[in-house]
Design a protein around this motif. Sequence first.
Motif, PDB file in Angstrom:
ATOM      1  N   PRO A 123      49.137  59.691 107.209  1.00  0.00           N
ATOM      2  CA  PRO A 123      49.503  59.280 105.768  1.00  0.00           C
ATOM      3  C   PRO A 123      50.781  58.684 105.755  1.00  0.00           C
ATOM      4  CG  PRO A 123      49.554  61.862 106.003  1.00  0.00           C
ATOM      5  CD  PRO A 123      48.931  61.133 107.272  1.00  0.00           C
ATOM      6  N   GLU A 124      51.844  58.842 106.636  1.00  0.00           N
ATOM      7  CA  GLU A 124      53.020  58.156 106.565  1.00  0.00           C
ATOM      8  C   GLU A 124      52.931  56.951 106.962  1.00  0.00           C
ATOM      9  OE1 GLU A 124      51.851  60.247 108.690  1.00  0.00           O
ATOM     10  OE2 GLU A 124      53.045  59.929 110.757  1.00  0.00           O
ATOM     11  N   LYS A 125      51.818  56.524 107.507  1.00  0.00           N
ATOM     12  CA  LYS A 125      51.557  55.095 107.711  1.00  0.00           C
ATOM     13  C   LYS A 125      50.623  54.497 107.265  1.00  0.00           C
ATOM     14  CE  LYS A 125      55.215  54.456 110.857  1.00  0.00           C
ATOM     15  NZ  LYS A 125      56.294  53.385 110.662  1.00  0.00           N
ATOM     16  N   SER A 126      50.071  55.341 106.111  1.00  0.00           N
ATOM     17  CA  SER A 126      48.887  54.616 105.851  1.00  0.00           C
ATOM     18  C   SER A 126      49.064  54.031 104.237  1.00  0.00           C
ATOM     19  CB  SER A 126      47.778  55.698 105.699  1.00  0.00           C
ATOM     20  OG  SER A 126      47.316  56.173 106.794  1.00  0.00           O
TER      21      SER A 126
ATOM     22  N   VAL B  36      65.446  47.465 111.434  1.00  0.00           N
ATOM     23  CA  VAL B  36      64.399  48.344 111.675  1.00  0.00           C
ATOM     24  C   VAL B  36      64.285  49.524 110.867  1.00  0.00           C
ATOM     25  CG1 VAL B  36      63.269  49.856 113.569  1.00  0.00           C
ATOM     26  CG2 VAL B  36      63.928  47.790 114.018  1.00  0.00           C
ATOM     27  N   ASP B  37      65.590  50.180 110.881  1.00  0.00           N
ATOM     28  CA  ASP B  37      65.827  51.393 109.816  1.00  0.00           C
ATOM     29  C   ASP B  37      65.375  51.226 108.514  1.00  0.00           C
ATOM     30  OD1 ASP B  37      67.033  54.136 109.613  1.00  0.00           O
ATOM     31  OD2 ASP B  37      68.141  52.844 108.361  1.00  0.00           O
ATOM     32  N   LYS B  38      65.824  49.850 107.873  1.00  0.00           N
ATOM     33  CA  LYS B  38      65.563  49.509 106.493  1.00  0.00           C
ATOM     34  C   LYS B  38      64.037  49.186 106.411  1.00  0.00           C
ATOM     35  CE  LYS B  38      70.229  47.708 105.324  1.00  0.00           C
ATOM     36  NZ  LYS B  38      70.844  46.757 105.926  1.00  0.00           N
ATOM     37  N   VAL B  39      63.405  48.621 107.172  1.00  0.00           N
ATOM     38  CA  VAL B  39      62.029  48.594 107.107  1.00  0.00           C
ATOM     39  C   VAL B  39      61.375  49.825 107.161  1.00  0.00           C
ATOM     40  CG1 VAL B  39      59.951  47.526 108.315  1.00  0.00           C
ATOM     41  CG2 VAL B  39      62.086  46.149 108.135  1.00  0.00           C
ATOM     42  N   ALA B  40      61.689  50.650 107.881  1.00  0.00           N
ATOM     43  CA  ALA B  40      60.909  51.807 108.111  1.00  0.00           C
ATOM     44  C   ALA B  40      61.076  52.952 106.849  1.00  0.00           C
ATOM     45  CB  ALA B  40      61.280  52.776 109.372  1.00  0.00           C
ATOM     46  N   SER B  41      62.136  52.483 106.044  1.00  0.00           N
ATOM     47  CA  SER B  41      62.238  53.419 105.026  1.00  0.00           C
ATOM     48  C   SER B  41      61.634  52.970 103.760  1.00  0.00           C
ATOM     49  CB  SER B  41      63.985  53.482 104.599  1.00  0.00           C
ATOM     50  OG  SER B  41      64.648  53.878 105.761  1.00  0.00           O
ATOM     51  N   GLN B  42      61.012  51.717 103.855  1.00  0.00           N
ATOM     52  CA  GLN B  42      60.378  51.243 102.594  1.00  0.00           C
ATOM     53  C   GLN B  42      59.004  50.636 102.839  1.00  0.00           C
ATOM     54  OE1 GLN B  42      62.595  47.961 100.873  1.00  0.00           O
ATOM     55  NE2 GLN B  42      64.189  48.362 101.947  1.00  0.00           N
ATOM     56  N   VAL B  43      58.782  50.819 104.151  1.00  0.00           N
ATOM     57  CA  VAL B  43      57.175  50.003 104.430  1.00  0.00           C
ATOM     58  C   VAL B  43      56.614  51.268 105.200  1.00  0.00           C
ATOM     59  CG1 VAL B  43      56.287  48.211 105.937  1.00  0.00           C
ATOM     60  CG2 VAL B  43      58.381  47.587 104.505  1.00  0.00           C
ATOM     61  N   PHE B  44      55.362  51.581 104.689  1.00  0.00           N
ATOM     62  CA  PHE B  44      54.447  52.529 105.243  1.00  0.00           C
ATOM     63  C   PHE B  44      53.299  51.949 105.952  1.00  0.00           C
ATOM     64  CE2 PHE B  44      57.614  54.141 102.245  1.00  0.00           C
ATOM     65  CZ  PHE B  44      58.524  54.965 103.152  1.00  0.00           C
ATOM     66  N   ILE B  45      53.506  51.039 106.790  1.00  0.00           N
ATOM     67  CA  ILE B  45      52.345  50.635 107.687  1.00  0.00           C
ATOM     68  C   ILE B  45      52.996  50.532 109.142  1.00  0.00           C
ATOM     69  CG2 ILE B  45      50.887  49.397 105.956  1.00  0.00           C
ATOM     70  CD1 ILE B  45      52.355  46.908 106.849  1.00  0.00           C
ATOM     71  N   PRO B  46      52.136  50.593 109.959  1.00  0.00           N
ATOM     72  CA  PRO B  46      52.738  50.625 111.605  1.00  0.00           C
ATOM     73  C   PRO B  46      53.542  49.134 111.582  1.00  0.00           C
ATOM     74  CG  PRO B  46      50.388  50.931 111.633  1.00  0.00           C
ATOM     75  CD  PRO B  46      50.797  50.581 110.047  1.00  0.00           C
TER      76      PRO B  46
END
Lengths: 205, 259
Positions: free
Chosen positions: A184-187, B66-76
């Motif tokens: 869910p955290e990547k969806s 990378v850290d900033k993207v991962a904190s607001q973008v929730f796709i792989p």
Amino acid sequence: MTAIIDYNAGNLTSVKRALDYLGISCVITPDRNDVLAAERILFPGVGHAGTSMQILRERGLDTALREAYSAGTPILGICLGTQIILSHSDEGDTSCVGLIDGDCPRFAVQNNSLKIPHMGWDGISIKRDHPLLRHVTENDEFYFVHSYYPRPGREEDIIAECEYEALFPAVIGCKNLFATQFHPEKSGRAGLELLKNFCAWDGAE
Amino acid sequence: MLSKRLIACLDVRNGKLAKSIRFVNTKDIGDPVESARKYYDEGLDELVFYDITASSDKRDIMIDVVDKVASQVFIPFSVGGGLRTVEDARKVLLAGAEKVNYNTAAVENPGIITDASRAFGAQCVVLSMDVRSVQKSDALPSGYEIVVHGGRMPMNIDAIQWAARGEELGAGELVVNSIDADGTKAGYELNLTRAIAERVNIPVIASGGGGKPEHLYDVLTAGKADAALVASILHYGEYTIREIKEYLHDRGLKMRMSF
């Protein structure tokens, strides 16, 4: 406080980032006492079933999970977490936590063009309503990465299915336990919706 | 059944978004975090960041991105460019990336693919390859050659054989980038993509040449790719993600349409 169980599995920080984004306070912890004291428990993870079970046992987290489940604490399993809450995994022929009865076989696809792992976005068909699936529809897709899948012993523990050549359980659960094979955290939006629902859930179906 | 994936590639230099044409003439065109967030909101399925920062002492800027993207973008999303070791990969994964991309480093030291695959799982390890079309020869029976160092150094390694080797070494996915097609917007290299997709049993991401939605359709069907990578057509606003996905969906491809 929501406890994210730390058993050296990958992906823990991704779940924390999603909860941080949603404004939900949480802590990543390897300590069984934190797990027992938590208001709710997140059990995510990417890794190998055998290695992970070994670390869970060393830290007494397997028994903590069982105690918390009996006490009615809401628990959300994700990916590997979903697989090892069952009683057994074929990955490394591993005896697992066993919150619910079932096992975890590897995909055995006949069609050579289907690749393993099952990796990417896929839809789910919802078999029964659940508070955690509020605002989630069958048009939504979720991000999967897995070679094994959860197979509960009881049909009623299957909440939603996905199809990869054959149907397989994508969401399982019973009482205060809810567990997704996908991440869910990547969806995207649908996944965040589910995490939000979990953090408002009292554990009743 | 899995949906076909639409992936955007963002080249990042010194923390800024850049886009190159045929690997030269790079220019800065914006903020990678803002672009990533915008594409995520518009329904993108996955992101790839290539760090093209020249000096290694500025690499930590990328970790911050990378850290900033991962904190607001929730796709792989995956990160490549300049990764030489398993430790480099660990930093990027801890900062929130889903996967790491090895390109030149894998050609120079194939063991890095195996080491990273053992450390993090094959699903985390993407082998990215830059390929050019050449005369067929004994060393290059497919007529496709691996080129490294940002397209500057031909390696006399056959691309199809290298793809198969990458899978054996433990890569979980391949990015196949055609240098000939890159930046031309004239369509993907269908023969190359298909030849590799037919050879390996891991997902293949086609890269280079995507200029309009029809090109994506071609490479996801005739080219047998699992995913298509786009860059400039999004960065310059020529097409929106929705336009591309609706086109592919209308032509019968399974795409993630709810976002």
